[in-house]
Design an enzyme around this catalytic site. Structure first.
Site, PDB file in Angstrom:
ATOM      1  N   ASN A  22     -26.022   2.063  12.885  1.00 40.10           N
ATOM      2  CA  ASN A  22     -27.309   2.745  12.748  1.00 40.10           C
ATOM      3  C   ASN A  22     -27.116   4.235  12.993  1.00 40.10           C
ATOM      4  O   ASN A  22     -26.362   4.634  13.877  1.00 40.10           O
ATOM      5  CB  ASN A  22     -28.315   2.180  13.751  1.00 40.10           C
ATOM      6  CG  ASN A  22     -28.723   0.765  13.395  1.00 40.10           C
ATOM      7  OD1 ASN A  22     -27.875  -0.075  13.105  1.00 40.10           O
ATOM      8  ND2 ASN A  22     -30.011   0.502  13.410  1.00 40.10           N
TER       9      ASN A  22
ATOM     10  N   ILE B 244     -28.474  11.250   5.310  1.00 38.53           N
ATOM     11  CA  ILE B 244     -27.012  11.281   5.311  1.00 38.53           C
ATOM     12  C   ILE B 244     -26.501  12.187   4.189  1.00 38.53           C
ATOM     13  O   ILE B 244     -25.642  13.048   4.400  1.00 38.53           O
ATOM     14  CB  ILE B 244     -26.423   9.873   5.145  1.00 38.53           C
ATOM     15  CG1 ILE B 244     -26.863   8.978   6.299  1.00 38.53           C
ATOM     16  CG2 ILE B 244     -24.897   9.945   5.083  1.00 38.53           C
ATOM     17  CD1 ILE B 244     -26.385   9.428   7.639  1.00 38.53           C
TER      18      ILE B 244
ATOM     19  N   HIS C 142     -33.024  10.960  -6.699  1.00 38.86           N
ATOM     20  CA  HIS C 142     -34.162  10.460  -7.473  1.00 38.86           C
ATOM     21  C   HIS C 142     -35.451  11.160  -7.094  1.00 38.86           C
ATOM     22  O   HIS C 142     -36.372  11.267  -7.904  1.00 38.86           O
ATOM     23  CB  HIS C 142     -34.288   8.941  -7.272  1.00 38.86           C
ATOM     24  CG  HIS C 142     -35.155   8.274  -8.280  1.00 38.86           C
ATOM     25  ND1 HIS C 142     -36.191   7.433  -7.951  1.00 38.86           N
ATOM     26  CD2 HIS C 142     -35.152   8.330  -9.639  1.00 38.86           C
ATOM     27  CE1 HIS C 142     -36.781   6.997  -9.051  1.00 38.86           C
ATOM     28  NE2 HIS C 142     -36.161   7.522 -10.082  1.00 38.86           N
TER      29      HIS C 142
ATOM     30  N   LYS D 231     -24.959  -4.486  -0.056  1.00 32.93           N
ATOM     31  CA  LYS D 231     -23.960  -3.484   0.322  1.00 32.93           C
ATOM     32  C   LYS D 231     -22.562  -4.091   0.377  1.00 32.93           C
ATOM     33  O   LYS D 231     -21.580  -3.433   0.045  1.00 32.93           O
ATOM     34  CB  LYS D 231     -24.321  -2.846   1.671  1.00 32.93           C
ATOM     35  CG  LYS D 231     -25.577  -2.001   1.644  1.00 32.93           C
ATOM     36  CD  LYS D 231     -25.518  -0.861   0.644  1.00 32.93           C
ATOM     37  CE  LYS D 231     -24.693   0.292   1.150  1.00 32.93           C
ATOM     38  NZ  LYS D 231     -24.713   1.441   0.205  1.00 32.93           N
TER      39      LYS D 231
ATOM     40  N   LYS E 153     -24.177  -3.852   8.355  1.00 33.64           N
ATOM     41  CA  LYS E 153     -24.934  -5.038   7.949  1.00 33.64           C
ATOM     42  C   LYS E 153     -24.268  -5.780   6.796  1.00 33.64           C
ATOM     43  O   LYS E 153     -24.697  -6.884   6.429  1.00 33.64           O
ATOM     44  CB  LYS E 153     -26.360  -4.643   7.585  1.00 33.64           C
ATOM     45  CG  LYS E 153     -27.148  -4.127   8.793  1.00 33.64           C
ATOM     46  CD  LYS E 153     -28.482  -3.548   8.406  1.00 33.64           C
ATOM     47  CE  LYS E 153     -29.239  -3.094   9.658  1.00 33.64           C
ATOM     48  NZ  LYS E 153     -28.534  -2.039  10.399  1.00 33.64           N
TER      49      LYS E 153
ATOM     50  N   VAL F 134     -34.744   3.694  14.089  1.00 30.65           N
ATOM     51  CA  VAL F 134     -35.648   3.275  15.139  1.00 30.65           C
ATOM     52  C   VAL F 134     -36.158   4.451  15.989  1.00 30.65           C
ATOM     53  O   VAL F 134     -37.281   4.392  16.504  1.00 30.65           O
ATOM     54  CB  VAL F 134     -34.940   2.214  16.023  1.00 30.65           C
ATOM     55  CG1 VAL F 134     -33.836   2.842  16.853  1.00 30.65           C
ATOM     56  CG2 VAL F 134     -35.930   1.500  16.907  1.00 30.65           C
TER      57      VAL F 134
ATOM     58  N   GLY G 292     -31.864   9.161  14.045  1.00 32.42           N
ATOM     59  CA  GLY G 292     -32.669  10.202  13.421  1.00 32.42           C
ATOM     60  C   GLY G 292     -32.751  10.118  11.918  1.00 32.42           C
ATOM     61  O   GLY G 292     -33.458  10.921  11.299  1.00 32.42           O
TER      62      GLY G 292
END
Length: 629
Positions: free
Chosen positions: A463, A308, A329, A438, A426, A471, A466
């Site tokens: 979701n 993202i 990181h 989150k 979520k 998934v 890619g």
């Protein structure tokens, strides 16, 4: 065949046709039936032949024949008829032939009248008819010779074309005329009842979209090509669902805008992608509002090496910020996106900077913000893998909660104008540690917006197709190994969006931000994971029976379905097409601070309980007294 050789043969052929048409017309219009072309052998002293009551003058033939020959070639060159690829000829080329031949006869006839002061209408009409038949017939024979041998299917793959419109017929013509193509069209399907049961270029329109599966079996179809470039995503999903019931490989022609601009040929079809099957149109951007707060500004992206974060960097670069700071990181992923962007925008004035930093290091984050003084911060860094975070709640807390708090406070001190945090669906009624952290991060962002001059907002995703850990890549790896594809539960459903869509929503949220909002994308209907697995299998060229689907059971922290907004958060109006704002809820920042303070002495089980209670608003009475946004 070279162009010069091809043109020489056509000119030679047309010259013969002109001479033969004139000779045959003189014989038809002049002598009586069955007596042959007597004007060739029985000229009288006056230089004329008379037979059957009709007079054909030899002087007329001597003048008209070379005139017609010259005019024919002039007009055929004028209308570039010697440059046409006759193996692809259509009605348009026939009209051009008729126009050129008509002008040739008219011009030759006018000159003859001026010179000899007479015309033979029957002779001219007969010559014109014969000329047209021979010219048109020669081009038809040329097309059959060049393209006819390619009409045989041979060992080519039997192909069903979905859509008998202009794109579908164009595709069929090109496939039949290209001997190098491995596809050979044997049928159309189209929902237009006016086309069904007809033949188009010798190919039958065998039925509608609902008969794709049956037709594929009857005609032994190897490939299906969807040839309707104007399809909506919902229509494409419906058609592909039918195609997935067959064993044929399904492909699609390019988008309408690519065909219209000529950038891509109709035969450059591609495989159907999972993102084509979301059942909704992609979210677009308000370019003006975005350029206003990004162009010539300093922008910082955390998690810039992630799927993202890196796409946010790509999209932001289009708006030409003054400086783009890539913070992450992992040094390898940051290096990769830096090299990609520098190559793409090497001729621009954008300055790219990289920062390797851990969000948990508050001093480092403060130093980075103070050094670059960004106008806009996109906070994409987070731990997001649900089962892993269930086993490692401390790491989820440190990265998603402490990291967000450190980054937000550093941004506030550096007087950042807009701070956009990426959250998840979520976080709504969370049952997992990842979702709980989150949701707590959202509370931190809303709290910081209340006490800071910086505008803080959050964006919730479903979701992302890619992205790392999603998934789809897992399914593809399992298929590559021969299966089976694993699904946790047959009734598992999720909301999906593409990586570019997710990035656009993040950027658009910054333009819409007023402070404290949680932006949510209207993601259409949720997708059943089992159906998604079936589609990925068929898109990979296999049948579900070959690969198989295995149910493994719901993992710790997972839910059968996700929500984008709680009932208490739901706002009815869209603030932008396909974008909603969740209503603000209670923020228990005192409890957040208490957990942070007590964190070093907590065990994993206690931390997990405290986070889930906080995210679901089950908090001690003293914390519950705290303010509401």
């Amino acid at each position: 065949m070279t162009y010069r050789r091809r043109m020489f043969l056509l000119v030679l052929l047309d010259s013969f046709i002109v001479l033969f048409a004139v000779a045959l017309a003189a014989w038809v219009a002049g002598p009586g039936a069955g007596e042959g072309p007597e004007w060739l052998v029985a000229m009288n002293k006056e230089g004329a032949a008379f037979q059957g009551g009709f007079f054909v003058d030899a002087g007329t033939l001597y003048l008209f024949t070379p005139l017609l020959l010259l005019c024919h070639h002039l007009f055929f060159f004028r209308y570039k008829l010697y440059r046409k690829a006759w193996e692809y000829a259509s009605i348009g080329e026939l009209v051009m032939i008729a126009k050129a031949v008509g002008l040739s006869f008219a011009t030759a006839g006018v000159i003859q009248w001026i010179v000899l002061q007479r015309l033979e209408p029957r002779f001219l009409f007969a010559a014109w008819v014969i000329h047209m038949l021979l010219i048109g017939g020669s081009r038809l024979i040329w097309r059959l010779i060049r393209g006819g041998f390619n009409r045989s299917g041979g060992r080519r793959k039997r192909t069903l074309i979905v859509g008998a419109g202009s794109a579908g017929t164009m595709l069929a013509r090109q496939l039949m005329g290209n001997p190098d193509s491995e596809l050979y069209p044997v049928g159309f399907v189209d929902d237009d009842p006016g086309k069904q049961q007809l033949d188009i270029m010798g190919i039958p329109v065998v039925g509608g979209m609902g008969q794709i599966a049956a037709t594929a079996g009857e005609l032994k179809i190897d490939n299906i090509v969807i040839a309707i470039p104007s399809l909506t995503k919902k229509q494409l999903y419906s058609i592909y669902t039918e195609c997935a019931r067959t064993r044929a490989k399904t492909q699609i022609i390019p988008m309408l805008e690519d065909l219209a601009t000529g950038r891509i040929s109709v035969t450059k079809f591609r495989d159907v992608q999972v993102e084509d099957l979301l059942g909704r149109e992609p979210v677009e951007l308000d370019i003006e509002s975005i350029s206003g707060y990004v162009t010539q500004k300093v922008v910082l992206v955390t998690g810039a090496g992630g799927s993202i974060g890196s796409e946010v960097c790509r999209q932001i670069s289009r708006f030409l910020p003054e400086k783009l700071v890539l913070l992450g990181h992992g040094e390898n992923s940051i290096y990769a996106i830096e090299m990609e962007l520098k190559e793409m925008y090497r001729d621009s004035s954008i300055k790219f900077f990289t920062e390797i930093a851990d969000l948990q290091d508050s001093e480092k984050m403060a130093a980075v913000m103070a050094a670059h003084r960004p106008h806009v911060v996109y906070h994409a860094a987070a731990h997001k893998h649900v089962p892993l975070m269930e086993r490692n709640p401390e790491e989820a807390f440190k990265n998603n909660v402490l990291g967000t708090l450190n980054t937000a406070r550093a941004a506030s001190r550096a007087k950042v104008e807009t701070f956009v945090m990426i959250s998840t669906d979520k976080a709504v009624n969370p049952t997992s540690v990842m979702g709980a952290t989150k949701r707590v991060a959202e509370m931190i962002i809303q709290h910081m917006d209340r006490i800071s001059a910086t505008t803080f907002v959050a964006v919730r995703f479903g979701n992302v197709l890619g992205s790392r850990g999603s998934v789809i890549p897992l399914f593809q790896k399992q298929i590559a190994k021969g299966g089976p594809v694993t699904v946790t539960h047959p009734d598992m459903v999720r909301y999906f969006m593409t990586i570019p869509e997710a990035s656009r929503l993040v950027i658009q949220a910054g333009a819409l931000a007023r402070g404290g909002e949680i932006f949510v994308l209207d993601m259409g209907d949720p997708v059943n994971i089992t159906e998604l697995a079936r589609n990925v299998i068929t898109m990979s060229g296999y049948s579900v029976e070959e690969i198989g689907i295995e149910y493994t059971g719901i993992r710790p922290g997972e839910k059968l379905f996700e929500e984008m907004l709680k009932d208490s958060e739901t706002a009815e109006q869209q603030v932008y097409p396909k974008i909603y704002i969740g209503k603000a809820e209670h923020i228990y920042f005192e409890e957040i601070e208490r957990i942070i303070h007590e964190f070093p002495g907590m065990n994993s089980a206690e931390l997990k309980v405290r986070l889930l209670d906080l995210a679901n608003h089950v908090v001690p009475a003293e914390s519950a007294k705290l303010a509401t946004v």
